[in-house]
Write a protein that holds these residues in place. Structure first.
Motif, PDB file in Angstrom:
ATOM      1  N   VAL A  46       1.023  -1.174   0.017  1.00 32.49           N
ATOM      2  CA  VAL A  46       0.000  -0.022  -0.105  1.00 32.49           C
ATOM      3  C   VAL A  46       0.951   1.193   0.000  1.00 32.49           C
ATOM      4  CG1 VAL A  46      -1.570   1.261   1.405  1.00 32.49           C
ATOM      5  CG2 VAL A  46      -2.081  -0.979   1.111  1.00 32.49           C
ATOM      6  N   ILE A  47       1.838   1.280   0.955  1.00 30.79           N
ATOM      7  CA  ILE A  47       2.975   2.554   1.038  1.00 30.79           C
ATOM      8  C   ILE A  47       3.669   2.639  -0.283  1.00 30.79           C
ATOM      9  CG2 ILE A  47       4.685   1.342   2.171  1.00 30.79           C
ATOM     10  CD1 ILE A  47       3.511   4.461   3.394  1.00 30.79           C
ATOM     11  N   HIS A  48       3.948   1.569  -1.028  1.00 36.29           N
ATOM     12  CA  HIS A  48       4.518   1.736  -2.104  1.00 36.29           C
ATOM     13  C   HIS A  48       3.634   2.336  -3.321  1.00 36.29           C
ATOM     14  CE1 HIS A  48       7.138   0.489  -5.647  1.00 36.29           C
ATOM     15  NE2 HIS A  48       6.060  -0.009  -6.267  1.00 36.29           N
ATOM     16  N   VAL A  49       2.350   1.987  -3.204  1.00 36.81           N
ATOM     17  CA  VAL A  49       1.418   2.412  -4.263  1.00 36.81           C
ATOM     18  C   VAL A  49       1.451   3.731  -3.935  1.00 36.81           C
ATOM     19  CG1 VAL A  49      -0.728   2.428  -4.961  1.00 36.81           C
ATOM     20  CG2 VAL A  49       0.407   0.347  -4.728  1.00 36.81           C
ATOM     21  N   LEU A  50       1.132   4.334  -2.928  1.00 30.78           N
ATOM     22  CA  LEU A  50       1.086   5.632  -2.598  1.00 30.78           C
ATOM     23  C   LEU A  50       2.176   6.584  -2.765  1.00 30.78           C
ATOM     24  CD1 LEU A  50      -1.068   5.319   0.914  1.00 30.78           C
ATOM     25  CD2 LEU A  50      -2.113   6.043  -1.230  1.00 30.78           C
ATOM     26  N   LYS A  51       3.429   5.993  -2.778  1.00 32.91           N
ATOM     27  CA  LYS A  51       4.437   6.699  -3.051  1.00 32.91           C
ATOM     28  C   LYS A  51       4.995   6.853  -4.435  1.00 32.91           C
ATOM     29  CE  LYS A  51       7.059   6.368   1.377  1.00 32.91           C
ATOM     30  NZ  LYS A  51       8.011   5.780   2.278  1.00 32.91           N
ATOM     31  N   PRO A  53       3.084   7.934  -7.443  1.00 35.51           N
ATOM     32  CA  PRO A  53       1.804   8.420  -8.050  1.00 35.51           C
ATOM     33  C   PRO A  53       2.143   8.509  -9.784  1.00 35.51           C
ATOM     34  CG  PRO A  53       2.666  10.225  -6.819  1.00 35.51           C
ATOM     35  CD  PRO A  53       3.282   9.038  -6.350  1.00 35.51           C
ATOM     36  N   GLN A  54       3.260   8.211 -10.164  1.00 33.42           N
ATOM     37  CA  GLN A  54       3.467   8.366 -11.531  1.00 33.42           C
ATOM     38  C   GLN A  54       3.284   6.927 -12.029  1.00 33.42           C
ATOM     39  OE1 GLN A  54       5.730   8.204  -9.106  1.00 33.42           O
ATOM     40  NE2 GLN A  54       7.084   6.631  -9.609  1.00 33.42           N
ATOM     41  N   VAL A  55       2.859   5.902 -11.422  1.00 36.13           N
ATOM     42  CA  VAL A  55       2.586   4.729 -11.919  1.00 36.13           C
ATOM     43  C   VAL A  55       1.363   4.217 -11.664  1.00 36.13           C
ATOM     44  CG1 VAL A  55       2.995   2.107 -11.903  1.00 36.13           C
ATOM     45  CG2 VAL A  55       5.192   3.774 -11.854  1.00 36.13           C
ATOM     46  N   TYR A  56       0.863   4.681 -10.328  1.00 35.86           N
ATOM     47  CA  TYR A  56      -0.572   4.634  -9.686  1.00 35.86           C
ATOM     48  C   TYR A  56      -1.276   5.999  -9.417  1.00 35.86           C
ATOM     49  CZ  TYR A  56       2.178   0.291  -8.651  1.00 35.86           C
ATOM     50  OH  TYR A  56       2.773  -0.922  -8.481  1.00 35.86           O
ATOM     51  N   ASP A  83      -3.957  14.224 -10.386  1.00 39.20           N
ATOM     52  CA  ASP A  83      -2.233  13.714 -10.288  1.00 39.20           C
ATOM     53  C   ASP A  83      -1.675  14.984 -10.570  1.00 39.20           C
ATOM     54  OD1 ASP A  83      -2.756  11.124 -10.135  1.00 39.20           O
ATOM     55  OD2 ASP A  83      -2.835  10.783 -12.175  1.00 39.20           O
ATOM     56  N   ALA A  84      -0.216  15.051 -10.382  1.00 38.73           N
ATOM     57  CA  ALA A  84       0.542  16.142 -10.520  1.00 38.73           C
ATOM     58  C   ALA A  84       0.696  16.509 -12.058  1.00 38.73           C
ATOM     59  CB  ALA A  84       2.070  15.763 -10.032  1.00 38.73           C
ATOM     60  N   PRO A  85       0.526  17.794 -12.372  1.00 38.23           N
ATOM     61  CA  PRO A  85       0.982  18.997 -11.784  1.00 38.23           C
ATOM     62  C   PRO A  85      -0.197  19.573 -11.120  1.00 38.23           C
ATOM     63  CG  PRO A  85       1.248  19.456 -14.042  1.00 38.23           C
ATOM     64  CD  PRO A  85       0.902  18.001 -13.958  1.00 38.23           C
ATOM     65  N   GLY A 339      -3.962   8.310   4.846  1.00 36.29           N
ATOM     66  CA  GLY A 339      -3.167   8.177   3.622  1.00 36.29           C
ATOM     67  C   GLY A 339      -2.095   8.459   3.705  1.00 36.29           C
ATOM     68  N   HIS A 340      -1.234   8.618   2.649  1.00 30.29           N
ATOM     69  CA  HIS A 340       0.073   9.070   2.792  1.00 30.29           C
ATOM     70  C   HIS A 340       0.479   9.881   1.618  1.00 30.29           C
ATOM     71  CE1 HIS A 340       4.308   8.300   3.817  1.00 30.29           C
ATOM     72  NE2 HIS A 340       4.693   7.980   2.526  1.00 30.29           N
ATOM     73  N   GLY A 341       1.485  10.731   1.574  1.00 26.76           N
ATOM     74  CA  GLY A 341       1.943  11.201   0.343  1.00 26.76           C
ATOM     75  C   GLY A 341       1.191  12.506  -0.049  1.00 26.76           C
ATOM     76  N   ALA A 342       1.402  12.762  -1.214  1.00 25.39           N
ATOM     77  CA  ALA A 342       0.706  14.130  -2.026  1.00 25.39           C
ATOM     78  C   ALA A 342      -0.611  14.155  -1.570  1.00 25.39           C
ATOM     79  CB  ALA A 342       0.693  13.986  -3.416  1.00 25.39           C
ATOM     80  N   HIS A 343      -1.516  13.080  -1.493  1.00 28.66           N
ATOM     81  CA  HIS A 343      -2.799  13.498  -1.159  1.00 28.66           C
ATOM     82  C   HIS A 343      -3.309  12.900   0.314  1.00 28.66           C
ATOM     83  CE1 HIS A 343      -4.577  13.496  -5.130  1.00 28.66           C
ATOM     84  NE2 HIS A 343      -3.588  12.871  -5.392  1.00 28.66           N
TER      85      HIS A 343
END
Ligand code: HEM
Length: 397
Positions: A46-51, A53-56, A83-85, A339-343
């Motif tokens: 889960v943490i891998h996916v949240l970190k 975002p360019q793939v998920y 997603d970014a940007p 959650g974790h990261g950008a969101h």
């Protein structure tokens, strides 16, 4: 494992955790029902996916929030799905609304509201905890933040209940679909009226602020504003109601916990964190693969929709020792409930404040909180963990 797990079967909802433990052991990335999404249940995945975002991509949320039968759902066009940007610009714009100064201004109103609600509750003694306390406090918080009319607060719950049902509503459930479409129209109509009013007469509130805000010199369109206001109602209400409800269930089922918190109020923040971890109010979020990828040993095609199980990840023994037990004084170890990261949840500090304010008002006023023998009914959702009713009896202190 044979057959797909259906996450909304009543027996799974009653206690999903042994099912998640089995998935983590045997099939950490596998398809589940309803909907056939790929459930991801281990913390590390889960943490891998949240970190990454360019793939998920967060566009996975859009897929689940705006199924073909629905046509249009403003939340599916909000910050949450970007997603970014694009996401960074939108988030910078609205982050101000959740700064420490806004919470400091909100706190006296929240404390006064909690005191009033608790005073009524100890007089009544037998109440449904949800409408008595768990719902009105977050409704007042979000209503105040948005500058909405207090007479509308009772409607917020029905609105957000219906929106939470979108991802679990089947193609054949015509009645459910009709109800949700109607709710979206009603919400949108009301929020657009509020925007028109604030345009005519700006106030010191978030809606007026957002109308005046500019991103790279451009104003937000009405559709973007409606999407954000929808998101705040959906993200900010149901989740916090369920945090408070889940906390009350634990206090009712573990009187020793209630006694301990009454004796040592300094433990209240630790209790809130452990409730968030143990019964995550937002059980899951979604992402979509932008390319073919391998996760947890499973090959996923491009555009696969993943159900990231935050509630399972936060109970993963590989990350949290003794994870299936409620431990009040856990050494600091983050959960994924916001959650974790950008969101990462924009309202995390507000949700923690609301829980704190409720418990600060409630604990000194009650000796016990008990619930009847009838089994709890859990909200039939793959995203939300909370009960539909919580009849309790309180013994005043
Ligand atoms: C216990 C209560 C709450 C829980 C468990 C919760 C949980 C979450 C989670 C897991 C996410 C991340 C979703 C993702 O990565 O896809 C999120 C995002 C968000 N939350 Fe919360 N939330 C809570 C309360 C609130 C409140 C009170 C508000 C506002 C009033 C709020 C506003 C938001 C917003 C705006 C986002 C989107 C942030 C972004 O996309 O950048 N939440 N929340």
């Amino acid at each position: 494992m044979s057959g797909r797990l259906n996450l909304v079967l009543p027996e799974v909802l009653a206690n999903p955790y042994p099912h998640f433990a089995r998935l983590r052991r045997e099939s950490p990335v596998c398809q589940v029902d309803p909907g056939g999404m790929w459930a991801v249940t281990r913390y590390a995945d889960v943490i891998h996916v949240l970190k990454n975002p360019q793939v998920y991509s967060s566009a996975g949320i859009q897929r689940t929030m705006e199924p073909p039968w629905l046509g249009h759902n403003p939340v599916a066009h909000s910050l949450l799905v970007m997603d970014a940007p694009q996401h960074g610009r939108a988030r910078a714009l609205v982050s101000r609304a959740f700064g420490a100064s806004v919470l400091t201004r909100l706190e006296p109103m929240l404390r006064a509201t909690a005191e009033q609600l608790v005073s009524a509750l100890v007089v009544q003694r037998t109440v449904d905890f949800l409408p008595a306390l768990a719902l009105p406090l977050p409704a007042a918080a979000i209503g105040h933040l948005l500058g909405l009319d207090a007479s509308l607060y009772p409607r917020f719950k029905r609105w957000t209940d219906h929106l939470a049902e979108v991802s679990a509503t089947t193609e054949s459930d015509q009645e459910g679909q009709k109800r949700i479409r109607h709710t979206i129209q009603e919400m949108e109509h009301y929020l657009r009226e509020v925007m028109a009013e604030r345009r005519r007469e700006p106030r010191e509130d978030l809606v007026s602020g957002l109308l005046q805000a500019r991103v790279d010199g451009e104003a937000l369109t009405d559709a973007e504003l409606v999407a954000f206001l929808f998101l705040l109602l959906v993200a900010g209400l149901e989740t916090t109601v369920n945090l408070l409800g889940n906390a009350a269930v634990l206090l009712a089922d573990h009187p020793e916990l209630l006694a301990r918190l009454r004796a040592e109020p300094a433990l209240v923040p630790a209790f809130i964190e452990e409730v968030l971890r143990y019964e995550a109010p937002a059980q899951s979020t979604f992402r979509m693969t932008l390319e073919e990828v391998e996760l947890g040993g499973v090959k996923l095609p491009r555009h696969a929709v993943l159900l990231l199980h935050l509630g399972s990840a936060s109970r993963d023994e590989a990350y949290v020792p003794d994870a299936e037990r409620f431990v009040l004084e856990r050494p600091e170890r983050g959960h994924l409930s916001f959650g974790h990261g950008a969101h990462f949840c924009l309202g995390a500090a507000l949700a923690r404040l609301e829980a704190r304010v409720v418990l600060d008002a409630l604990l000194p006023r009650i000796r016990s909180l008990s619930r009847g023998p009838e089994p709890l009914q859990w909200v039939p959702s793959i995203q939300i963990r909370g009960v539909t009713r919580l009849p309790v009896e309180v013994l005043p202190a």
